[in-house]
Each structure stands twice: as structure tokens, then as C-alpha cells.
Enzyme design. Structure first.
Site, mmCIF file in Angstrom:
data_model
loop_
_atom_site.group_PDB
_atom_site.id
_atom_site.type_symbol
_atom_site.label_atom_id
_atom_site.label_comp_id
_atom_site.label_asym_id
_atom_site.label_seq_id
_atom_site.Cartn_x
_atom_site.Cartn_y
_atom_site.Cartn_z
ATOM 1 C CD GLN A 20 -50.000 69.546 52.603
ATOM 2 O OE1 GLN A 20 -50.620 70.566 52.336
ATOM 3 N NE2 GLN A 20 -48.895 69.217 51.971
ATOM 4 C CG HIS A 114 -54.984 72.734 51.457
ATOM 5 N ND1 HIS A 114 -54.255 73.906 51.388
ATOM 6 C CD2 HIS A 114 -54.243 71.825 50.766
ATOM 7 C CE1 HIS A 114 -53.133 73.710 50.714
ATOM 8 N NE2 HIS A 114 -53.103 72.451 50.328
ATOM 9 C CG ASN A 158 -54.881 74.577 48.098
ATOM 10 O OD1 ASN A 158 -54.296 75.655 48.161
ATOM 11 N ND2 ASN A 158 -54.276 73.471 47.697
ATOM 12 C CD GLU A 159 -52.307 73.909 44.108
ATOM 13 O OE1 GLU A 159 -52.196 72.675 44.004
ATOM 14 O OE2 GLU A 159 -51.338 74.680 44.140
HETATM 15 C C1 BGC Z 1 -50.562 72.244 47.525
HETATM 16 C C2 BGC Z 1 -49.813 71.864 48.777
HETATM 17 C C3 BGC Z 1 -48.620 71.012 48.409
HETATM 18 C C4 BGC Z 1 -47.693 71.856 47.550
HETATM 19 C C5 BGC Z 1 -46.425 71.139 47.112
HETATM 20 C C6 BGC Z 1 -49.682 72.626 46.368
HETATM 21 O O1 BGC Z 1 -50.167 71.969 45.256
HETATM 22 O O2 BGC Z 1 -51.488 73.254 47.794
HETATM 23 O O3 BGC Z 1 -50.700 71.195 49.626
HETATM 24 O O4 BGC Z 1 -47.951 70.532 49.524
HETATM 25 O O5 BGC Z 1 -48.360 72.247 46.384
HETATM 26 O O6 BGC Z 1 -46.719 70.047 46.328
#
Ligand code: BGC
Length: 440
Positions: A20, A114, A158-159
């Protein structure tokens, strides 16, 4: 309200993710996805915020605000651009980033993955492929060796929910963007396995460091008709991943909003029945999971205040989520690894931080073990399929000049971090109610 004091040693930080902000992540699946026809991506990431080269100034800026922690990710596609070929220059680069973070007096928190995958991993089926968890573990071990022992906190993946659903139920527009229940289940299993292997690798290679999942989480409200559907969403979006985190040293909590699901009373028995009957569940689970923020406000209360992302503006959602996760894992350390708001008006971010922290403090006062608050994001950045329009940054970025502008919200969070306290004065912000207030 009286002043709210946070414990000494609390992590106060801001986060980014490699793809990002770094720019030119040319060997990743996202680089291709942004250019492929028919994807939901509105623009390519391009040179992003050029953080790959500008990181020394960005990190110095973060430190100058008064924050003490920087969460960032290392990029698998750069480190292992072809299977089995590890790029020593890239490993050195991330070692230099860690050294820079520490030289600025900050605590580094490193995310091992991520969202993005190397192109060659994606070509083999990404997280649905049997080999991927083992390949991920091998990459993690190389990273852990290269970064040295100066990183006390690691987030693994991440998520994972966003990855699995976004890729295979098309909810969040991740590559390859197909709808396939069978692949989705495989991806979930692969991500859980990859996470567990990464935790074991951290414990093995860096026994002094803590490892944890960074989990997508939402506050959830529903009525009687929507309860079975919402329970299912919570189970497959959050709990299956939480269950895989039993050996984690901490859980990274990431919350932006709450979802509201209203369904007719009859929907409850019908949902229960359909879920009990195989193979009906194959049809119904994807449908239920698709009930989310596909369209702005879909899962917000009618008339709710919305952010630039179309999500309900709900800073206090953080407290209910932290309470729920603490009930799931009593006694485990929690760190807020993301919490933030997309807005064109920084006054709204100030309000979001203040109300989010006040709510979090309330949960901590009940004895919950929250170790830190890391805001998303340090910089305005590439918001995945939504491109550069949403502004999440404590620091604004002019992409034409790469000039950084420190916003008042950044100064406020830095001041709270420096003093360890949210004062009654700081907390007195008048709520902005409507888009008109925000000049939209
Ligand atoms: C993610 C980020 C994303 C943010 C806002 C999260 O789900 O880890 O990468 O930019 O939310 O959408």
C-alpha cells in the site's frame, strides 16, 4: 469526563502495509490484479507513497510525533520473487528498515504477510494450494533470520478472512476474485495452517519475540430473524481464525466499524434448516457471507453516518470487539493493530481517535489485557481495489510531489502517546454529524 490514563509501556503507533505504500511491487499478484480487465480495482498502485525509498523520513516523522511503535509489513514477492530464490538485497533492505525504526527509538512490529502473494505462489493456487503453508513457513524463517533479534512483535497473516472471502467469495475484491465455495474452504484451511506455522517459526527462530494473528473483526448487531446468519458470519469470518490462534502470544485486533443485519423473523428457522442440510449449506453459506459492505451502507443502520468507505462511522465498535475476543481467550494479551477512518476531514479522524480510545479505555478498566493501540494508517495510501481516493492517513501524501503533511490528528495521537493520557480537554470534540458538516 476525567482524564483517562493508559498504562506505562503501552504501544502507541501507526501502521502501514508494504504494497500500500512502498510502490512498484512488480512481482506480486496484486500488481497483475490491478491491471487485469474486469477486476474491481479503480486504479493501479504504481509508485504508491515511495515508502520503499522514503522510509527514513516517514519513520523519523512518526517518531517526531511522539508515537513509540511502527507496524509495517515485509513483502514476500520482493524477498522471494521466484520459487526458492531469496533476494539478499531485499532481506538487507528490510533489516535496514528495522534498524531505522530502532534508531528512531521506536518498537518495530513486523507483519509477515499483508494480503499480497508472489506471482508464482498465486499461479500455483495461492492459499488454496497444499504447498503454500509450507512455502510460507520457509519464507518466514528466512525473514526471521535476516531481521535479527531486534523485532519484539510479529503479526503473521493480516486479516486472513479478507483474503479468503475477498479472493473466493468476491466480497472484498482480492485476486483471483472468483466465487467458489470449495476453494474458499481450502483457502481458509491454508491460511490457518500458514498462520500456525508462522507462529511456530517465530517461537523457534526468535524465542524472545511475540507472535500473533492480526484479525479482522467487527461489532455485530442483529435482530432475532438475523441471529443465525450473523452467528454464522461471526463464526466463519472471525472464530475459525481465532481458534487457530490458541498458541499465539497475542491477538492483533483490527476493527473499523459495526455491521447491522436485519432479517425477517422467518429467516431464522429457515437459515438454521438450510445450514443443517448438506449440500444446501454450500449454497447458503456464500450467500450469507456476501451480505456485507458490497454497496455503501448495506450493513449499516438506515440513516447511519458513513465514512468515505461507506462503512458506518463507529469508533466505539473497538471496545465491543475487544471484549468479545477477550471472552474467547480470557487472559491473552490483545493489541489493537488497526483502527482508523477514511475521511476527507481530519476533524473526523480526531473525533474517531478520541472516541475510540475512550471506549477502549472503558474495556481496559474492566481488566482486559490490551497492550497497545496502533492506528491505521501512518500515511494516505493505496486502499486496495478502492485506489487512492479514501484517505486513512495521520499524514497526508501528495502523490504528485510525495510531499507529506502532518495532520492535526497525528499531533493529537502523538500527544496522547507522549503523556500516556487522554485528557478531558482533548476528549471534548463536537461530533460531526453529516457529510454537509464535512463539506462534502
Ligand atoms: C487492512 C488494510 C486496509 C484497511 C482499510 C484492513 O482491512 O488490513 O490493509 O487498508 O483495513 O480498509
Amino acid at each position: 469526563m476525567s482524564d483517562l490514563t493508559f498504562p506505562p509501556g503501552f504501544l502507541w503507533g501507526a501502521a502501514t502495509a508494504a504494497h500500500q505504500v512502498e510502490g512498484d511491487n512488480v512481482n506480486s499478484d496484486w500488481w497483475d490484479w490491478e491491471r487485469a480487465p474486469g477486476t474491481p480495482c479503480v486504479e493501479p498502485s504504481g509508485s504508491a507513497c515511495e515508502h520503499y525509498t522514503l522510509y527514513p523520513q516517514d519513520i523519523a516523522l512518526l517518531a517526531s510525533l511522539g508515537l513509540n511503535t511502527y507496524r509495517f509489513s515485509v513483502e514476500w514477492a520482493r524477498i522471494e520473487p521466484a520459487e526458492g530464490t531469496f533476494d539478499a538485497k531485499e532481506l538487507d533492505h528490510y533489516r535496514a528498515v528495522v534498524d531505522c525504526v530502532r534508531a528512531n527509538g521506536l518498537t518495530p512490529m513486523v507483519t509477515l504477510n499483508h494480503f499480497t502473494l508472489p506471482r508464482w505462489v498465486a499461479a500455483q493456487g495461492g492459499w488454496t494450494a497444499k504447498r503454500t503453508p509450507a512455502l510460507f513457513e520457509r519464507y518466514c524463517r528466512r525473514v526471521l533470520e535476516a531481521l535479527g533479534d531486534g523485532v519484539p512483535w510479529y503479526c503473521t497473516i493480516n486479516e486472513p478472512t479478507a483474503v479468503a472471502s475477498g479472493a473466493y467469495l468476491s466480497g472484498w475484491g482480492q485476486p483471483p476474485g472468483v466465487v467458489d465455495y470449495g476453494l474458499w474452504r481450502k483457502a481458509v484451511a491454508g491460511l490457518v495452517d500458514g498462520h500456525k506455522r508462522a507462529v511456530a517459526a517465530v517461537h523457534d527462530v526468535r524465542p524472545g519475540a511475540k507472535a500473533g494473528l492480526a484479525i479482522f473483526s467487527l461489532d455485530r448487531i442483529t435482530n432475532a430473524g438475523g441471529k443465525p446468519a450473523m452467528d454464522l458470519k461471526c463464526r466463519v469470518e472471525e472464530e475459525v481464525f481465532l481458534e487457530g490462534a490458541a498458541d499465539d502470544d497475542f491477538i492483533g485486533v483490527q476493527t473499523y466499524t459495526r455491521h447491522y443485519l436485519y432479517m425477517r423473523r422467518l429467516a431464522a428457522p429457515l437459515t438454521r434448516m438450510a445450514l443443517a442440510l448438506r449440500p444446501l449449506d454450500r449454497l447458503i453459506v456464500p450467500r450469507i457471507l456476501a451480505l456485507k459492505t458490497a454497496a455503501p451502507g448495506t450493513l449499516a443502520l438506515p440513516g447511519a453516518r458513513l465514512t468515505q468507505m461507506g462503512w458506518e462511522y463507529r469508533p466505539d465498535a473497538l471496545a465491543s470487539v475487544v471484549r468479545r475476543i477477550a471472552r474467547f481467550y480470557p487472559g491473552k494479551d490483545l493489541v489493537v493493530t488497526e483502527h482508523g477512518v477514511a475521511t476527507l476531514d481530519d476533524r473526523e479522524r480526531v473525533e474517531f481517535i478520541v472516541h475510540g480510545l475512550a471506549a477502549l479505555h472503558g474495556a481496559m478498566a474492566e481488566g482486559l489485557r490490551v497492550r497497545g493501540y496502533i492506528h491505521w494508517s501512518l500515511l494516505d495510501n493505496f486502499e486496495w481495489a478502492a485506489g487512492y481516493r479514501p484517505k486513512f492517513g495521520l499524514i497526508g501524501v501528495d502523490r504528485a510531489t510525495q510531499e507529506r503533511t502532518v495532520r492535526p490528528s497525528a499531533r493529537l495521537l502523538g500527544e496522547i502517546a507522549r503523556t500516556g493520557r487522554l485528557t478531558a480537554d482533548q476528549a471534548t470534540v463536537s461530533p460531526l454529524r453529516t457529510g454537509a458538516d464535512r463539506g462534502e
